[in-house]
Design a protein around this motif. Structure first.
Motif, short mmCIF file in Angstrom:
data_model
loop_
_atom_site.label_atom_id
_atom_site.label_comp_id
_atom_site.label_asym_id
_atom_site.label_seq_id
_atom_site.Cartn_x
_atom_site.Cartn_y
_atom_site.Cartn_z
N PRO A 29 -44.58 28.16 -40.96
CA PRO A 29 -45.74 28.43 -41.82
C PRO A 29 -47.03 27.69 -41.43
CG PRO A 29 -43.79 28.30 -43.15
CD PRO A 29 -43.36 27.95 -41.77
N PRO A 30 -47.00 26.38 -41.12
CA PRO A 30 -48.29 25.76 -40.75
C PRO A 30 -48.89 26.36 -39.49
CG PRO A 30 -46.63 24.09 -41.17
CD PRO A 30 -45.92 25.39 -41.13
N GLN A 31 -48.02 26.86 -38.62
CA GLN A 31 -48.55 27.48 -37.39
C GLN A 31 -49.18 28.84 -37.66
OE1 GLN A 31 -44.79 27.25 -35.24
NE2 GLN A 31 -45.79 25.98 -33.69
N TRP A 32 -48.77 29.48 -38.76
CA TRP A 32 -49.31 30.81 -39.04
C TRP A 32 -50.63 30.72 -39.79
CZ3 TRP A 32 -48.57 35.14 -42.95
CH2 TRP A 32 -48.83 36.39 -42.35
N ILE A 33 -50.95 29.55 -40.31
CA ILE A 33 -52.18 29.43 -41.11
C ILE A 33 -53.42 29.87 -40.34
CG2 ILE A 33 -53.72 27.66 -42.11
CD1 ILE A 33 -51.55 26.93 -43.86
N PRO A 34 -53.58 29.49 -39.04
CA PRO A 34 -54.76 30.00 -38.32
C PRO A 34 -54.83 31.52 -38.27
CG PRO A 34 -53.76 28.21 -37.12
CD PRO A 34 -52.84 28.52 -38.25
N TYR A 35 -53.69 32.20 -38.34
CA TYR A 35 -53.73 33.67 -38.33
C TYR A 35 -54.24 34.21 -39.67
CZ TYR A 35 -51.28 33.46 -33.94
OH TYR A 35 -50.97 33.20 -32.64
N THR A 36 -53.96 33.46 -40.76
CA THR A 36 -54.48 33.92 -42.05
C THR A 36 -56.00 33.78 -42.11
OG1 THR A 36 -54.22 31.79 -43.13
CG2 THR A 36 -52.36 33.28 -43.24
N ASP A 37 -56.55 32.78 -41.42
CA ASP A 37 -58.01 32.64 -41.32
C ASP A 37 -58.65 33.92 -40.83
OD1 ASP A 37 -58.62 30.03 -41.94
OD2 ASP A 37 -57.93 29.32 -40.00
#
Lengths: 412, 176
Positions: free
Chosen positions: A69-77
């Protein structure tokens, strides 16, 4: 003598001379990104609109199945890139719901402050770009001037101006800076010395005081402007039933007269962040609306956004007052290797564009089995075909612009 | 109504076509047999006591582990799940509806599993089902316009399937 043509569209040109297929987009400036609308027109009247999306599809959900999940946060941006903070927050809360994580009070206050500030920035772009769609250039410049200062403030907080990845699972990546140089735009606008240093909260306060005074100016430029009213009122009328049927949310739903805001009506994990704050939820009809306006038209959707800017200013102020006294830390650590429990969580949050939902399925590994992002703009855009039926070509930018969509979020 | 009451209400009406329930989870869900989906969804939408007028989310999950080394720890039988998150404005209650499907129709790889479309009940299901068809490969029968929505129209395969293989090339663009 009739001709045999392979492409049926050519026959339409040939035989039914009164109907024409017009491609609007994907590079049309008033379609807000890479939206392509296929119009079947009879002169200036549009008979049918078919939206074609997917030009910005980046497989975010597939990527999410392979990242923690923390690695996917930039994709949510990069989904709603005008409100990256709100996207980060929605996803972080969904993961926190799944793993049952408690976030300290300080982090919650910080999140409210940052998310509401980003809501202001997003609505400013919505307002400015909408004016541009209708041929009024100056609100766009004002909106971007103001937004620039918010971006400067965010840059001081996390180093990024657009894709923040700041709010993360367990809180936020950094605490607020204690001393920052005043944003150059703010110094110039308020007449302060350029080399002034002040705390982030003080800089934000100076900015909000200045922004609040500018809001009547925007209302003069757009909201009460006769040309603007003529271009927006009684156009693209979205009934309450149709809005719900199409899953519309956010300002689009409230502009149709449905009193529903997840900050108040959402799930406890989200609403407890907003507990004790005083704010109003603007819902159509409005007492101040000009007589031409009907509930659910373009004007109402626009006005909901404008009112939300004022409400968000109040929310940021209240959060800033709470922040120094808030207990706990700004972040609870979360390890990349944390295994997500077997189970699933779906959480919707109130983003500037509407209700953004994240659906996470865990399966005893650090990466989720399924990471689904339900986009609010996706649902809001799905009504265009019905709203634009029978309108003039020139009104299509007015209707699509009033939905305030972001293609990054629709195509993911 | 609470999810337990909604479940009881559905059991009373649809009997064994309500095939499962889980109430002690974050988002309580009710599982419906694929053949009964259209009827149950219509009832949930139109019954005044339930009145689920908003389909907040429709998506699918592919429960499958293509790597045989990890299959032992995977913990699920290979199957597809279609998930409907519902909300009611009049009553302000939630429920999650689930339908389990085989990964392939008749266990023939390449044959998409079929499920009735609910686009006649909630208009937004039209686009959500197109997305589920595009990315997960579910054939929604009765859908007015089941075309790909995010991928290109001539794209091959359904990318959110766990055993999906990225194409080697697409119109001269190198893939892997």
């Amino acid at each position: 003598m009739s001709m045999q043509l392979e492409d049926p569209r050519v026959v339409e040109f040939d035989v039914r001379t009164d109907e024409m297929l017009v491609n609007m987009g994907p590079q049309h400036p008033s379609t807000h990104g890479v939206l392509r609308l296929l119009l079947r027109t009879d002169g200036e009247i549009v008979h049918e609109v078919t939206p074609h999306i997917g030009y910005l599809h980046r497989c975010a959900e597939k990527i999410g199945e392979n990242l923690s999940p923390p690695q996917w946060i930039p994709y949510t941006d990069r989904m709603d890139y005008l409100a990256g903070m709100n996207m980060n927050l929605g996803f972080s809360l969904a993961v926190e719901k799944l793993i049952g994580m408690e976030v300290p009070e300080k982090a919650q206050v910080l999140r409210v402050m940052i998310a509401e500030l980003n809501r202001i920035a997003s609505h400013l772009v919505g307002m400015g770009a909408y004016g541009l769609d209708l041929g009024s250039f100056s609100p766009f410049l004002y909106a971007f001037r103001e937004r620039e200062i918010i971006l400067d403030l965010f840059e001081e907080v996390c180093g990024a101006r657009l894709t923040y990845s700041y709010i993360t699972i367990g809180g936020a990546t950094h605490d607020l800076p204690t001393q920052i140089p005043i944003p150059p735009g703010l110094a110039a606008l308020t007449g302060r010395p350029m080399d002034q240093k002040l705390s982030w909260i003080d800089a934000c306060r100076v900015f909000l005081d200045w922004l609040e005074m500018r809001i009547p100016e925007y209302h003069t430029l757009l909201t009460t402007n006769q040309i603007f009213i003529k271009r927006t009122s009684r156009l693209g009328v979205l009934s309450r039933e149709m809005a719900i049927d199409h899953g519309c949310s956010g300002p689009v739903l409230r502009g149709s007269g449905v009193d529903y805001d997840l900050r108040r009506d959402g799930e406890p994990i989200y609403t407890r962040m907003y507990e004790g704050y005083k704010y109003n939820i603007p819902v159509a009809p409005f007492a101040v609306a000009p007589p031409e306006v009907v509930v659910g038209d373009n004007w109402c959707r626009f006005f909901v956004r404008m009112r939300e800017v004022s409400e968000s200013i109040g929310l940021v102020r209240q959060a800033m007052d709470r922040y120094p006294k808030a207990e706990g830390t700004y972040r609870v650590p979360y390890k990349h290797a944390t295994k997500l429990p077997r189970g699933e969580a779906y959480l919707e949050t109130e983003c500037p564009k509407g209700q953004m939902g994240f659906y996470i399925v865990g399966n005893e590994t650090n990466a989720p089995l399924r990471a689904r992002a339900k986009s609010s703009s996706f649902c809001n855009l799905s009504v265009t075909a019905k709203l634009c039926e029978g309108c003039l070509i020139g009104d299509i930018p007015a209707i699509v612009g009033s939905l305030d969509i972001v293609m990054g979020e629709i195509d993911r | 109504m609470t999810p337990a009451e909604i479940h009881q209400h559905l059991i009373a009406r649809f009997g064994d076509r309500i095939t499962g329930v889980k109430l002690d989870v974050l988002d309580p869900w009710v599982e419906v047999a694929p053949v009964a989906l259209l009827e149950v969804a219509g009832h949930l939408r139109h019954d005044p006591a339930l009145a689920f007028d908003l389909l907040t989310n429709l998506t699918g999950v592919d429960y499958c582990e293509p790597d045989p080394k990890k299959a032992a720890k995977f913990g699920h039988e290979p199957h597809l799940e279609v998930v409907y998150h519902l909300f009611s404005f009049p009553h302000r209650h939630h429920v999650v509806l689930k339908v389990k499907l085989p990964r392939w129709h008749d266990d023939q790889p390449g044959q998409l599993p079929r499920l009735d479309s609910v686009s006649g009940i909630w208009a937004i299901a039209d686009w959500h089902e197109r997305e589920a068809y595009d990315l997960l490969g579910i054939d929604f029968t009765g859908h007015p316009n089941l075309r790909r929505i995010l991928c290109a129209e001539d794209w091959v395969g359904h990318p959110l399937r766990k055993d999906y293989e990225f194409p080697l090339e697409y119109h001269g663009i190198r893939g892997r």
